[in-house]
Every structure is written in structure tokens, then in C-alpha cells.
Design a protein around this motif. Sequence first.
Motif, PDB file in Angstrom:
ATOM      1  N   GLY A  47      -9.697 -14.176  13.832  1.00  0.00           N
ATOM      2  CA  GLY A  47      -8.890 -14.660  12.732  1.00  0.00           C
ATOM      3  C   GLY A  47      -8.846 -13.662  11.587  1.00  0.00           C
ATOM      4  N   LEU A  48      -8.287 -14.106  10.456  1.00  0.00           N
ATOM      5  CA  LEU A  48      -8.209 -13.264   9.267  1.00  0.00           C
ATOM      6  C   LEU A  48      -8.916 -13.961   8.115  1.00  0.00           C
ATOM      7  CD1 LEU A  48      -4.486 -12.063   9.415  1.00  0.00           C
ATOM      8  CD2 LEU A  48      -6.537 -10.805  10.087  1.00  0.00           C
ATOM      9  N   VAL A  49      -9.654 -13.149   7.334  1.00  0.00           N
ATOM     10  CA  VAL A  49     -10.404 -13.690   6.206  1.00  0.00           C
ATOM     11  C   VAL A  49      -9.872 -13.044   4.932  1.00  0.00           C
ATOM     12  CG1 VAL A  49     -12.670 -13.954   5.154  1.00  0.00           C
ATOM     13  CG2 VAL A  49     -12.440 -14.013   7.645  1.00  0.00           C
ATOM     14  N   PHE A  50      -9.307 -13.873   4.037  1.00  0.00           N
ATOM     15  CA  PHE A  50      -8.747 -13.392   2.782  1.00  0.00           C
ATOM     16  C   PHE A  50      -9.701 -13.757   1.642  1.00  0.00           C
ATOM     17  CE2 PHE A  50      -5.261 -14.162   5.670  1.00  0.00           C
ATOM     18  CZ  PHE A  50      -4.455 -13.050   5.513  1.00  0.00           C
ATOM     19  N   ALA A  51     -10.158 -12.743   0.890  1.00  0.00           N
ATOM     20  CA  ALA A  51     -10.960 -12.973  -0.313  1.00  0.00           C
ATOM     21  C   ALA A  51      -9.993 -12.999  -1.481  1.00  0.00           C
ATOM     22  CB  ALA A  51     -11.999 -11.882  -0.483  1.00  0.00           C
ATOM     23  N   LEU A  97     -10.286 -17.677   2.066  1.00  0.00           N
ATOM     24  CA  LEU A  97      -9.328 -18.455   2.836  1.00  0.00           C
ATOM     25  C   LEU A  97      -9.334 -17.886   4.245  1.00  0.00           C
ATOM     26  CD1 LEU A  97      -6.384 -18.834   0.276  1.00  0.00           C
ATOM     27  CD2 LEU A  97      -8.135 -20.499   0.886  1.00  0.00           C
ATOM     28  N   VAL A  98      -9.848 -18.684   5.194  1.00  0.00           N
ATOM     29  CA  VAL A  98     -10.004 -18.222   6.573  1.00  0.00           C
ATOM     30  C   VAL A  98      -8.820 -18.721   7.383  1.00  0.00           C
ATOM     31  CG1 VAL A  98     -11.484 -18.204   8.600  1.00  0.00           C
ATOM     32  CG2 VAL A  98     -12.504 -18.292   6.311  1.00  0.00           C
ATOM     33  N   ALA A  99      -7.985 -17.787   7.847  1.00  0.00           N
ATOM     34  CA  ALA A  99      -6.845 -18.125   8.686  1.00  0.00           C
ATOM     35  C   ALA A  99      -7.317 -18.119  10.131  1.00  0.00           C
ATOM     36  CB  ALA A  99      -5.705 -17.128   8.472  1.00  0.00           C
ATOM     37  N   THR A 100      -7.432 -19.288  10.732  1.00  0.00           N
ATOM     38  CA  THR A 100      -7.952 -19.401  12.087  1.00  0.00           C
ATOM     39  C   THR A 100      -6.848 -19.193  13.109  1.00  0.00           C
ATOM     40  OG1 THR A 100      -7.590 -21.787  12.147  1.00  0.00           O
ATOM     41  CG2 THR A 100      -9.715 -21.008  11.280  1.00  0.00           C
ATOM     42  N   ALA A 101      -7.248 -18.944  14.353  1.00  0.00           N
ATOM     43  CA  ALA A 101      -6.298 -18.765  15.446  1.00  0.00           C
ATOM     44  C   ALA A 101      -6.866 -19.431  16.693  1.00  0.00           C
ATOM     45  CB  ALA A 101      -6.027 -17.291  15.708  1.00  0.00           C
ATOM     46  N   VAL A 102      -5.980 -20.017  17.498  1.00  0.00           N
ATOM     47  CA  VAL A 102      -6.394 -20.694  18.723  1.00  0.00           C
ATOM     48  C   VAL A 102      -6.732 -19.685  19.807  1.00  0.00           C
ATOM     49  CG1 VAL A 102      -5.679 -22.313  20.525  1.00  0.00           C
ATOM     50  CG2 VAL A 102      -5.036 -22.726  18.131  1.00  0.00           C
ATOM     51  N   GLU A 103      -5.982 -18.572  19.843  1.00  0.00           N
ATOM     52  CA  GLU A 103      -6.232 -17.531  20.833  1.00  0.00           C
ATOM     53  C   GLU A 103      -7.046 -16.409  20.191  1.00  0.00           C
ATOM     54  OE1 GLU A 103      -5.517 -17.782  23.992  1.00  0.00           O
ATOM     55  OE2 GLU A 103      -4.557 -19.732  23.687  1.00  0.00           O
ATOM     56  N   GLU A 104      -7.511 -15.509  21.050  1.00  0.00           N
ATOM     57  CA  GLU A 104      -8.296 -14.386  20.534  1.00  0.00           C
ATOM     58  C   GLU A 104      -7.448 -13.540  19.590  1.00  0.00           C
ATOM     59  OE1 GLU A 104     -10.383 -12.087  23.389  1.00  0.00           O
ATOM     60  OE2 GLU A 104     -11.134 -13.827  24.498  1.00  0.00           O
ATOM     61  N   CYS A 105      -7.966 -13.308  18.385  1.00  0.00           N
ATOM     62  CA  CYS A 105      -7.226 -12.567  17.355  1.00  0.00           C
ATOM     63  C   CYS A 105      -8.229 -11.794  16.503  1.00  0.00           C
ATOM     64  CB  CYS A 105      -6.405 -13.524  16.490  1.00  0.00           C
ATOM     65  SG  CYS A 105      -5.502 -12.730  15.147  1.00  0.00           S
ATOM     66  N   PRO A 106      -8.703 -10.632  16.989  1.00  0.00           N
ATOM     67  CA  PRO A 106      -9.680  -9.868  16.197  1.00  0.00           C
ATOM     68  C   PRO A 106      -9.065  -9.375  14.894  1.00  0.00           C
ATOM     69  CG  PRO A 106      -8.886  -8.551  18.033  1.00  0.00           C
ATOM     70  CD  PRO A 106      -8.341  -9.934  18.242  1.00  0.00           C
ATOM     71  N   GLY A 107      -9.874  -9.346  13.841  1.00  0.00           N
ATOM     72  CA  GLY A 107      -9.402  -8.893  12.542  1.00  0.00           C
ATOM     73  C   GLY A 107      -9.664  -7.418  12.326  1.00  0.00           C
ATOM     74  N   PRO A 108      -9.558  -6.942  11.080  1.00  0.00           N
ATOM     75  CA  PRO A 108      -9.737  -5.512  10.793  1.00  0.00           C
ATOM     76  C   PRO A 108     -11.198  -5.092  10.841  1.00  0.00           C
ATOM     77  CG  PRO A 108      -9.374  -6.718   8.766  1.00  0.00           C
ATOM     78  CD  PRO A 108      -9.178  -7.710   9.877  1.00  0.00           C
ATOM     79  N   PRO A 148      -1.502 -19.556  15.397  1.00  0.00           N
ATOM     80  CA  PRO A 148      -2.327 -19.742  14.200  1.00  0.00           C
ATOM     81  C   PRO A 148      -2.802 -21.177  14.064  1.00  0.00           C
ATOM     82  CG  PRO A 148      -0.003 -19.589  13.623  1.00  0.00           C
ATOM     83  CD  PRO A 148      -0.097 -19.244  15.071  1.00  0.00           C
ATOM     84  N   GLY A 149      -4.022 -21.322  13.560  1.00  0.00           N
ATOM     85  CA  GLY A 149      -4.560 -22.638  13.246  1.00  0.00           C
ATOM     86  C   GLY A 149      -4.467 -22.882  11.751  1.00  0.00           C
ATOM     87  N   ARG A 150      -5.238 -23.854  11.286  1.00  0.00           N
ATOM     88  CA  ARG A 150      -5.204 -24.152   9.863  1.00  0.00           C
ATOM     89  C   ARG A 150      -5.891 -23.041   9.061  1.00  0.00           C
ATOM     90  NH1 ARG A 150      -8.081 -27.724   7.838  1.00  0.00           N
ATOM     91  NH2 ARG A 150      -9.407 -28.324   9.611  1.00  0.00           N
ATOM     92  N   VAL A 151      -5.518 -22.933   7.778  1.00  0.00           N
ATOM     93  CA  VAL A 151      -6.182 -22.043   6.836  1.00  0.00           C
ATOM     94  C   VAL A 151      -7.236 -22.866   6.111  1.00  0.00           C
ATOM     95  CG1 VAL A 151      -5.934 -20.595   4.798  1.00  0.00           C
ATOM     96  CG2 VAL A 151      -4.155 -20.583   6.569  1.00  0.00           C
ATOM     97  N   ILE A 152      -8.489 -22.438   6.190  1.00  0.00           N
ATOM     98  CA  ILE A 152      -9.618 -23.204   5.666  1.00  0.00           C
ATOM     99  C   ILE A 152     -10.229 -22.459   4.492  1.00  0.00           C
ATOM    100  CG2 ILE A 152     -11.882 -24.155   6.213  1.00  0.00           C
ATOM    101  CD1 ILE A 152     -10.902 -24.246   9.162  1.00  0.00           C
ATOM    102  N   GLU A 153     -10.421 -23.157   3.384  1.00  0.00           N
ATOM    103  CA  GLU A 153     -11.017 -22.554   2.193  1.00  0.00           C
ATOM    104  C   GLU A 153     -12.513 -22.835   2.176  1.00  0.00           C
ATOM    105  OE1 GLU A 153     -10.784 -22.688  -2.708  1.00  0.00           O
ATOM    106  OE2 GLU A 153      -9.103 -23.459  -1.498  1.00  0.00           O
ATOM    107  N   ALA A 213      -8.751 -25.666  19.339  1.00  0.00           N
ATOM    108  CA  ALA A 213      -9.273 -25.468  17.990  1.00  0.00           C
ATOM    109  C   ALA A 213      -8.921 -24.069  17.475  1.00  0.00           C
ATOM    110  CB  ALA A 213     -10.782 -25.657  17.969  1.00  0.00           C
ATOM    111  N   GLY A 214      -8.499 -23.996  16.200  1.00  0.00           N
ATOM    112  CA  GLY A 214      -8.326 -22.708  15.547  1.00  0.00           C
ATOM    113  C   GLY A 214      -9.670 -22.209  15.057  1.00  0.00           C
ATOM    114  N   VAL A 215      -9.986 -20.941  15.335  1.00  0.00           N
ATOM    115  CA  VAL A 215     -11.324 -20.409  15.062  1.00  0.00           C
ATOM    116  C   VAL A 215     -11.219 -19.117  14.253  1.00  0.00           C
ATOM    117  CG1 VAL A 215     -13.455 -19.510  16.095  1.00  0.00           C
ATOM    118  CG2 VAL A 215     -12.278 -21.450  17.149  1.00  0.00           C
TER     119      VAL A 215
END
Length: 780
Positions: free
Chosen positions: A205-209, A177-188, A161-166, A64-66
Motif C-alpha cells: 500500500g501507500l503511506v501518506f504523512a 493516511l494509509v491507502a490499503t490495497a487488496v492485491e500486492e502493491c509494494p510502496g516506495p 484499492p481499499g479504504r484509506v485509514i487514518e 481485505a485492503g492491506v
Amino acid sequence: MPEGWRSERFSTQSDADPKKQTEGAPAKINTSSVSSAQTAASSQPEESKPAVISKIFLPLGDGAGVGAFWSGNDFIIVSDRATQMDTSALQGTGRFANATVQTVGNTTIAAFHFDQVTPLEMHKQPGGWILAVRAENETSRHAVITPQAKDGGLLYPMPQPGRVIEISDPASGARLLVATAVEECPGPLLRRHKLGYEIWPSMQGLVFAIESDQVEVRKGNGGAFLDVLGKDGIPVASGAEGAVADDRVDWSWLGLRALNPAVLKEDYRRRWTQAAMQPPEARGEARLAAARAAFAMGDAREARAILGTAIEDNPELALQPNVTFLEAASELISGNVDGASALANPEAGSDGVLWRGLYMARSGGNPAKAATLLAQGFPNLENYPEPLKKQIQPEIATFIARYGSDEDRSVLEPLPADGRFDLARAFMTLKAGDQDKALAMFSHLASDKRPEIAVVAAEQTLGMKLAAGRIRPAEAAAGYEKLLFAARQAGAEKEVRHGLISALMQTGDWPGALVAADDDMRLFPEDRIALAPQIEQILEHLAATDIQAGSAKSTELIDAVAMIESHVDQIPDGPAKGKILAGLARKLQGLGLPGKAAIAFERALPLASDDSQRAALGAELAQADIDAQRLGQARRALDETQDPGADASLASRRRVITAGLLAREGSRDQAFELLEQDESDAALDLKGRILEEQRKWPDAVLVVGRLATKNLPEVGALNADQQQLAIRLATDAARANDWSTLDRLREWVGGRRMSPERQRIFTLLVTSPEDELRKRSEAQ
């Protein structure tokens, strides 16, 4: 899925090897982190045991992308797979008890509500993820995001990368828009502002506003890919220039990006429009974005106005460090240095050094330290927007060139050929040792149309010419005086005043130098410490200057005393202050104020550098006490400052004072006996006065005669003291009827000019009755 984790339930067990559990066994509390559960009685049912859980397992699956981020006090976890999870296992577990899970299509959203933001961490485990409370001594993980320009857009690299979820942000309603990742991927760690969108802090993952409908985020080959839809959209690839770490103050707090003016203007228009369209209660973040955009355009006053409105509507914004920093930077660029004091706080870290240095430079802090900070942050300017860079880069370069070390100045090379850097170039030439060339450059710039350039150049020209002996100190002082008004307008008044103080000191105008120093400290209170050495030197000269009371310069003596008294406490305790206080005491003594003189001597005494100086000051203190009719205190001063190793001159002076004290107390014979072998002028004078008081005129003639022999010149004019000494000897000889002495005295000094009154008295004293009768008979 591992044994024991097959049910779609949250598990409260630890991240230890799950295979050690029995398949189908109920979830157990992580006893390694819950001490209270261990103390419960074994007979109690397990359900009744207190539970304080520090970590839980989320059965989200292996592929699962998280994504995970904070929204207010809610921690949101987004999965790109539909997972039915029962939260009943979390009931009564404390921190994680308030949880909800919902599935929408093939998406799962879990929300954990906390009373306040809690330090958390996430780690992937077989079959899902561990969510845990982070230990106090551990730091949070965050990423350095370096976007890559690709196919007209930007690719943010992510592992698997997993799916991008709005979704909509629960706290603000913003489109995410939340860009998920299957592996550990800390954001800023902090928000990063871009044109048309923001990247929010995230734990996974990454979170885009998204602010613009034209911005699209989708799963790309190797990460999250951003693109702009529509022909008129500004390419997001322009925001990739100067990509840096996400916790950088310039980008995250000030919104500074190396974009061209057209893009900056469009960015400001978008953010201002967005702020205006938001409901009043939701305008805070939008206004902050608009303020950052205005600041990036170089319009600090507009940024300050927007921030003021935002804080007025929502005072809690003023507590956020990023808001405080932006507000302080806006005040500084607007010219309000007092309102920029928040920049002195090192909280912003290494990336805030440029702004700390600029604040320190403008507020009058340590110039060497300010130059070092500015040099450390100088490379950042290359990624600043051109309007702001144009405002501050020449000033910063000049300051580094003027006050920086060789290492600091190295960041300036090569300086741009732009004329705005000519002053910095002149300082670089000066620091390189080419005095003549630097003087020519400063002399040329002194006529520049820009006052901030001309005044500094003129001040440097005066200082260099004075140091080279090309002008006199008085000429330099006059030049600095003429510069003061223009310097105030140009923001260079402090440096000009420093030059004025130095020039006045070189002329020997110590009162004028002290007045100039007072003016400087009144205008620039922070200079009080820096000017302390000059104040000390001025006071030392004022204290040492010998001005006799009753002379034409007695007013100068009174002025000197007043100046010393009003400034001496600015000097730290030590030998220098002791000398100043002793000089003050002598001047007070000269003004006929022995009581005040004694107080000054008493303050100077503990500051004496050695026993000899202490003995000398003790003698002067005793004399002041004697003159003030405080004989007991005089005796104590002499007793407490004895120095067996004192030289002959000091020993004689103390002996004379002691004898004078005895004479005052009525012990004239004892006083005379103490001085019997002392032939110093002071001893002879005191012995003569004692004999005169005892009316022992023949003996007085012998003692005063020896004093006159030592002090009356063989030939030449007599000064007032010498005339008085001659009359004194004549008076004693006349009372002793010692005509031989009078005859010799008349022959020795009788033909020399005295004041009319003294001449009449002297003539009367040295003329014998026989001479008077002879003159009368000759006249008949």
C-alpha cells in the motif's frame, strides 16, 4: 477460507498448499525453515521443541485492503476489515513472538516488534497474507510511482484499492493516511517529499504523512486520490511535474522539484513553521524537511545551517546517507568543496552522478570523468527548481563543453540563447574545430564583467594565440602571471597556472617552470600526479644542461643541482629517472663532489635501459669513485658493468678509466701497456701523464705531441685548454732538451695570442740559450 485456516489465529505454517492439512489441526512449525526443530528427540512433546520461524500466515481474509510499513523497530500492518486474531500461536517463535493486534471499528492494526529493522516481505495467499523474513540474496520490491493529475488533484494508481485509514505513527506521532490495497502493491523504497505531505517507504500500500490540514487522501477510482481543501490551498497537482522513480536522490534526498519560486517559498515557510512547533526531541525530521526546502530555493547556506543545528541536537542523523548527501551538497553549493567529500561516494547510485560529477569538477578530479558524470545527470536539471538550476546549470554546461567527449557534449544541444551560456558556446565552437571563430568569442568574453567568465576566456585566448604562434612563449607567460590574482578570485587559478607552466617550458626557462609547478602543487596537491610528466621533462632538461663549474654561471649549476635533488624522487623509477640521476651526478662531479656524484650514479645504474648504457654509467661511477679515493669500489663498479658488446668509443673510455685505476694503484707499466694501442685523446693524455710521472721526457714528447697534433688547430686563436696543451708539450720538450720540437712549436703557435701569464711561460720554454745570447748581443 481454506481448510485448516478457519480459526482466527496466526498460523506458522508455510505458504505451501494449505489443503494438504487436516481441517481443525493445530498450527505447525514450518519445518522446512527450522533445522533445529528437526533435530529434537521424537519423544519430546511438540510444545518443548525449539522453534525458529521464518514466515507466518496472517488470516486477514481475501477481500481485505492491506497496508504495511516500518515505524521505528515496529512493523505495522493495517487492514480495512475487523479481524479478531489470537497471537498465542506465535509465542516462542523467535522473530515474530512479540506481536499485538487491536481492532478499532472496522479496522485491524497488527504490530510486530523487532530488536532491529529486519528484512521482510509480504505475499498474498488464499485467505490472507504471508509475512516472511526475506532471504539475504533477495532484493526488496519497491514501486515506481507516477501520479496522474486528475480533477484538480493527484491520483496514485493502485491495484484494487481499499479504504484509506487514518492512524498516528507509533514512533513519531505523525498523522498518517494509509491507502490499503487488496492485491500486492509494494510502496516506495525511500521517502518522497511533496508540498504539504510525504510518501513514506512501505511494503504494501501507500503511506501518506500529512503535514497540512488542507491535504486530503481518499479512495479514488483506481487508486489513492489526493486533493487540497480550501480556496487558498496550493494545488497538489503542481507536485506531479517531473514525476520519477521514488528512490531518486534529487527528489527523495535533496527535495528538488520543478516548482515556481512562490511555491518553493511557501513550502519552506510551512516546513520551517512545522519544525519550530515540534517539541525539541521530535524536531529532527521536520528540520530535515526544512533544510531540503531551503536547498530547493537555492539557499544552500541556510540549508547547511539548519542541518548543523539538527545534527547537533541529534548526532545520529549524521549517520543517515540521505542526511550526509544533503549536507555535502549544501557545502558544495556554498563553496566549501572540502566539506563536500561525501559526494564522491557512489552510494547514491545512478541518480547521484550529477552531484558526484560537480564535486569532482570543483575538487580537481579527473576532468574527463567529471564531464561524463555531469553529462549523464544533465537532463535532471530540467526538473530542478529554477533558483538552484540558475546557479549551477551554466557552470555544468561549460565544464561539459570544455572537457567532455563528443557524446557528452551532445546533451547540451541546443544550448539556451541566454548569455550565461556564452562561454559554453565558445568551447562548443572550439571543439567543433572552428579555431578562428572560437578565438574571437573567447577574446570578446575576456572583457566580460563577470570574473568567472573573463578569466577563463582570457586564459583560453592566451593558450590559443600561443598555439597558433601569434604570441611568443615569454609573452604568454607574462600574460598568465598577470591573470593569477583574478583567477584565484574566480576559481580558475589551477588552469591559469597550468598555462603558465607550459609557457615557461616553451621559453626554455626550466628553473622558472619548476618553481611554477611547485607553486601549483602546493596550492593543489591533487595535481601532483597530473604534473608528473612536466616535472620529468623539466628535470631532464635541467640535468642535460651543460654548465661548467667555476664559470660565471656556477650559481646556476648549484641551483640546478638543488632543484634536481629535491624533485627527482617524484619521478617513477625507469630509464628517464636514470638519465636525470646521471645528469645530476655529472653536475655534482663538476662541483668537485665526487662522493655525492658516486651515490647518484649508483642510483642511476639499476635504471639503465640496456647493457651498453649500464656499462657507460659503470665507467662514470668508477671515475667518481677514483676521484673520491675509493679505489676498491671503483674496481667493483668496472667489474660489475662489463659489456663485451660495447662499441669502440665506450670500450676505449672504460679502458682509460681502468688504466687510470692501475696507475693510481702503482701499476704504471701495466696501465701503459693496457693503453699502448689506444690513440684516443683520453688514452694519449693518460699515457703522457704516466710518462711524465716516470720522467721519461723524450717518450712523453712523442705521446703529448700526437695529442697536440690532433687538438691544436693549424691557424686561429687557441682556447684555454689548447693553450695549456701547448705549454705542456713545450715543458716536456724543454726537459728532454728537444730543441727541434721547441723550434717547430714556436713557429706553429708562437705567434698566436695567449693569456699574459701563459704567453710569458710559453716564450720562456721555447727560447733556446743561443737565441737568448744573440738577443743580448744585439741589444748591446
